[in-house]
Design a protein around this motif. Structure first.
Motif, PDB file in Angstrom:
ATOM      1  N   UNK A  74       0.839  -1.205   0.000  1.00 48.44           N
ATOM      2  CA  UNK A  74       0.000   0.000   0.000  1.00 48.44           C
ATOM      3  C   UNK A  74       0.872   1.252   0.000  1.00 48.44           C
ATOM      4  N   UNK A  75       1.972   1.186   0.733  1.00 51.10           N
ATOM      5  CA  UNK A  75       2.886   2.335   0.807  1.00 51.10           C
ATOM      6  C   UNK A  75       3.910   2.329  -0.318  1.00 51.10           C
ATOM      7  N   UNK A  76       3.890   1.296  -1.157  1.00 50.50           N
ATOM      8  CA  UNK A  76       4.853   1.139  -2.257  1.00 50.50           C
ATOM      9  C   UNK A  76       6.296   1.104  -1.759  1.00 50.50           C
ATOM     10  N   UNK A  77       6.490   0.634  -0.542  1.00 51.14           N
ATOM     11  CA  UNK A  77       7.826   0.542   0.054  1.00 51.14           C
ATOM     12  C   UNK A  77       8.394  -0.846  -0.248  1.00 51.14           C
ATOM     13  N   UNK A  78       9.282  -0.914  -1.250  1.00 51.84           N
ATOM     14  CA  UNK A  78       9.783  -2.227  -1.687  1.00 51.84           C
ATOM     15  C   UNK A  78      10.629  -2.898  -0.614  1.00 51.84           C
ATOM     16  N   UNK A  79      11.376  -2.108   0.161  1.00 50.03           N
ATOM     17  CA  UNK A  79      12.226  -2.691   1.209  1.00 50.03           C
ATOM     18  C   UNK A  79      11.376  -3.347   2.291  1.00 50.03           C
ATOM     19  N   UNK A  80      10.335  -2.657   2.738  1.00 50.76           N
ATOM     20  CA  UNK A  80       9.433  -3.230   3.740  1.00 50.76           C
ATOM     21  C   UNK A  80       8.705  -4.455   3.173  1.00 50.76           C
ATOM     22  N   UNK A  81       8.382  -4.397   1.897  1.00 51.11           N
ATOM     23  CA  UNK A  81       7.699  -5.532   1.267  1.00 51.11           C
ATOM     24  C   UNK A  81       8.600  -6.754   1.244  1.00 51.11           C
ATOM     25  N   UNK A  82       9.871  -6.542   0.935  1.00 50.09           N
ATOM     26  CA  UNK A  82      10.847  -7.639   0.941  1.00 50.09           C
ATOM     27  C   UNK A  82      10.942  -8.251   2.333  1.00 50.09           C
ATOM     28  N   UNK A  83      11.072  -7.399   3.344  1.00 52.74           N
ATOM     29  CA  UNK A  83      11.191  -7.879   4.714  1.00 52.74           C
ATOM     30  C   UNK A  83       9.942  -8.648   5.140  1.00 52.74           C
ATOM     31  N   UNK A  84       8.770  -8.100   4.830  1.00 50.80           N
ATOM     32  CA  UNK A  84       7.515  -8.755   5.217  1.00 50.80           C
ATOM     33  C   UNK A  84       7.358 -10.096   4.509  1.00 50.80           C
ATOM     34  N   UNK A  85       7.766 -10.169   3.256  1.00 49.37           N
ATOM     35  CA  UNK A  85       7.633 -11.433   2.517  1.00 49.37           C
ATOM     36  C   UNK A  85       8.556 -12.500   3.092  1.00 49.37           C
ATOM     37  N   UNK A  86       9.736 -12.087   3.555  1.00 45.33           N
ATOM     38  CA  UNK A  86      10.660 -13.045   4.172  1.00 45.33           C
ATOM     39  C   UNK A  86      10.115 -13.532   5.514  1.00 45.33           C
ATOM     40  N   UNK A  87       9.452 -12.640   6.233  1.00 42.63           N
ATOM     41  CA  UNK A  87       8.815 -13.052   7.479  1.00 42.63           C
ATOM     42  C   UNK A  87       7.662 -14.008   7.197  1.00 42.63           C
ATOM     43  N   UNK A  88       6.942 -13.763   6.111  1.00 46.22           N
ATOM     44  CA  UNK A  88       5.860 -14.661   5.704  1.00 46.22           C
ATOM     45  C   UNK A  88       6.420 -16.038   5.371  1.00 46.22           C
ATOM     46  N   UNK A  89       7.513 -16.073   4.639  1.00 47.37           N
ATOM     47  CA  UNK A  89       8.126 -17.352   4.270  1.00 47.37           C
ATOM     48  C   UNK A  89       8.563 -18.120   5.508  1.00 47.37           C
ATOM     49  N   UNK A  90       9.137 -17.405   6.481  1.00 47.30           N
ATOM     50  CA  UNK A  90       9.552 -18.047   7.732  1.00 47.30           C
ATOM     51  C   UNK A  90       8.350 -18.619   8.478  1.00 47.30           C
ATOM     52  N   UNK A  91       7.250 -17.869   8.477  1.00 45.18           N
ATOM     53  CA  UNK A  91       6.032 -18.347   9.146  1.00 45.18           C
ATOM     54  C   UNK A  91       5.495 -19.608   8.475  1.00 45.18           C
ATOM     55  N   UNK A  92       5.547 -19.652   7.155  1.00 43.74           N
ATOM     56  CA  UNK A  92       5.099 -20.841   6.424  1.00 43.74           C
ATOM     57  C   UNK A  92       5.965 -22.040   6.784  1.00 43.74           C
ATOM     58  N   UNK A  93       7.267 -21.825   6.819  1.00 44.20           N
ATOM     59  CA  UNK A  93       8.192 -22.912   7.142  1.00 44.20           C
ATOM     60  C   UNK A  93       8.033 -23.413   8.573  1.00 44.20           C
ATOM     61  N   UNK A  94       7.497 -22.582   9.448  1.00 48.33           N
ATOM     62  CA  UNK A  94       7.330 -22.966  10.850  1.00 48.33           C
ATOM     63  C   UNK A  94       6.020 -23.699  11.129  1.00 48.33           C
ATOM     64  N   UNK A  95       5.149 -23.779  10.139  1.00 46.77           N
ATOM     65  CA  UNK A  95       3.866 -24.474  10.334  1.00 46.77           C
ATOM     66  C   UNK A  95       4.116 -25.962  10.506  1.00 46.77           C
ATOM     67  N   UNK A  96       3.569 -26.524  11.557  1.00 42.11           N
ATOM     68  CA  UNK A  96       3.646 -27.971  11.807  1.00 42.11           C
ATOM     69  C   UNK A  96       2.364 -28.586  11.255  1.00 42.11           C
ATOM     70  N   UNK A  97       2.496 -29.235  10.097  1.00 40.46           N
ATOM     71  CA  UNK A  97       1.311 -29.728   9.396  1.00 40.46           C
ATOM     72  C   UNK A  97       0.504 -30.733  10.196  1.00 40.46           C
ATOM     73  N   UNK A  98       1.202 -31.516  11.032  1.00 38.85           N
ATOM     74  CA  UNK A  98       0.488 -32.543  11.785  1.00 38.85           C
ATOM     75  C   UNK A  98      -0.392 -31.948  12.880  1.00 38.85           C
TER      76      UNK A  98
END
Length: 284
Positions: free
Chosen positions: A160-184
Motif C-alpha cells: 500500500x505504501x509502495x515501500x519495496x524494502x518493507x515488502x521484501x522484509x515482510x515477505x521473508x517473514x511470511x516465508x519463515x512463518x510458512x516454514x514454521x507451520x507444523x502440518x500434523x
C-alpha cells in the motif's frame, strides 16, 4: 508376504524417485478390491511428497513420503476419510457405509480415533481428557496459521505504501512463518487445503522477497492472495477478514486481496489510486 512387499517396493521405485528425503514404511490398510486400491492410493498420494502402493491380496501398503513435509499419520488420516481403516485410524462410519458393496471389507481394526484428526492414546482416560484434546487441537490449528495470515497482512500493508524494502522484509517473514507451520497440528480439512497451496505460497513469497521491483512484487501478490484466500476460508481468522477487489489492475482483468479493514486501501496502486476497489466478501 515379505516377498510380495519387496516386489511392490521395487515396482514403485520409479514413481518415488521424485520424492526427496524419502522414508518408506509398510502398513496394513483394510480393503477388498481394485476399486478400493484406486481410492486408497488416490487419497494417500501427493505429487512429489507422498506415494501409496496398496496390495489387494495382502492388504499391505507401501508408504513412501518426504519426511520433512508429511508423515505416516497424515497419510493414513486422508485414507481413513475416504472410508478405509488402518490399525491406527478408523474411517467415519457414515463414509464406510457409503462405500460400494464390493468395497465394504470386514472391519477388524479396533483402535478408536477422535474425529480422525486427533489421536488419543489407547490407555488414556477419555473421561478426563477427551474435551481437552479436542480443544487443544483447535487452538493448535489457529496458532499454526495465525502467523502466516498476520505476515500476509504485513506484505499487503507494505505494498500500500509502495515501500519495496518493507515488502521484501515482510515477505521473508511470511516465508519463515510458512516454514514454521507444523502440518500434523492442523485439522484434517485445513491440512488438505494447506497441502494444495503451500508450495505456491512459498514460491510467491520468495519471488516477492527477491526483487526490488514493486510491479513484480504486486504481480506475485495477486496469486499469493488467491491462495491465502483459499486457506483462510478453510481455517478462519480471529476477526472478520474482507476480501477486496481492484478492477483496474492487470490490464483491467482485476485482482483481489485480503484486509482486516473494510475500508479500501489498494495494495496494487498505493497512493496513485488508494481507494480504488470494493469489498466483495466478508469472511467470518
Amino acid at each position: 508376504m515379505k516377498i510380495m512387499i519387496a516386489i511392490s517396493v521395487l515396482l514403485s521405485t520409479t514413481s518415488n524417485a521424485q520424492i526427496k528425503n524419502a522414508k518408506t514404511e509398510s502398513v496394513k490398510i483394510y480393503g477388498n478390491c481394485g476399486m478400493c486400491e484406486t481410492k486408497i492410493e488416490k487419497a494417500g498420494n501427493i505429487k512429489k511428497i507422498a506415494n501409496v502402493d496398496w496390495n489387494q491380496e495382502t492388504q499391505m501398503a507401501i508408504l513412501t513420503y518426504d519426511a520433512t513435509k508429511t508423515n505416516q499419520d497424515e497419510i493414513l488420516k486422508r485414507i481413513a476419510l475416504v472410508g478405509y481403516d488402518s490399525d491406527k485410524f478408523l474411517a467415519p462410519d457414515d463414509v464406510y457405509n457409503n462405500l460400494h458393496g464390493c468395497c465394504q471389507y470386514d472391519r477388524v481394526a479396533k483402535v478408536p480415533v477422535k474425529e480422525v484428526a486427533t489421536v488419543i492414546a489407547r490407555n488414556e482416560d477419555h473421561s478426563n481428557h477427551s474435551n481437552h484434546s479436542v480443544t487443544t487441537t483447535v487452538i493448535q490449528n489457529e496458532n499454526q496459521l495465525k502467523a502466516v495470515f498476520d505476515n500476509y497482512f504485513l506484505v499487503k500493508d507494505a505494498l500500500i505504501t509502495s515501500d519495496v524494502t518493507k515488502t521484501v522484509l515482510a515477505s521473508k517473514q511470511l516465508l519463515a512463518a510458512v516454514n514454521n507451520v507444523k502440518m500434523d497440528k492442523l485439522e484434517m480439512d485445513v491440512h488438505m487445503v494447506w497441502m494444495k497451496v503451500v508450495n505456491t505460497i512459498m514460491k510467491d513469497a520468495e519471488n516477492i522477497g527477491n526483487t526490488k521491483d514493486v510491479k513484480i512484487q504486486r504481480d506475485h501478490f495477486t496469486t499469493l492472495s488467491k491462495d491465502i484466500y483459499t486457506l483462510i476460508k478453510a481455517s478462519k481468522y480471529e476477526t472478520p477478514v474482507y476480501y477486496q477487489f481492484c478492477p483496474m489492475f492487470n490490464d483491467g482483468k482485476g485482482a483481489n486481496w485480503l484486509s482486516k479493514e473494510n475500508a479500501v486501501k489498494n495494495p496494487y496502486y498505493g497512493s496513485m489510486m488508494l481507494s480504488c476497489g470494493k469489498t466483495v466478501e466478508t469472511i467470518k
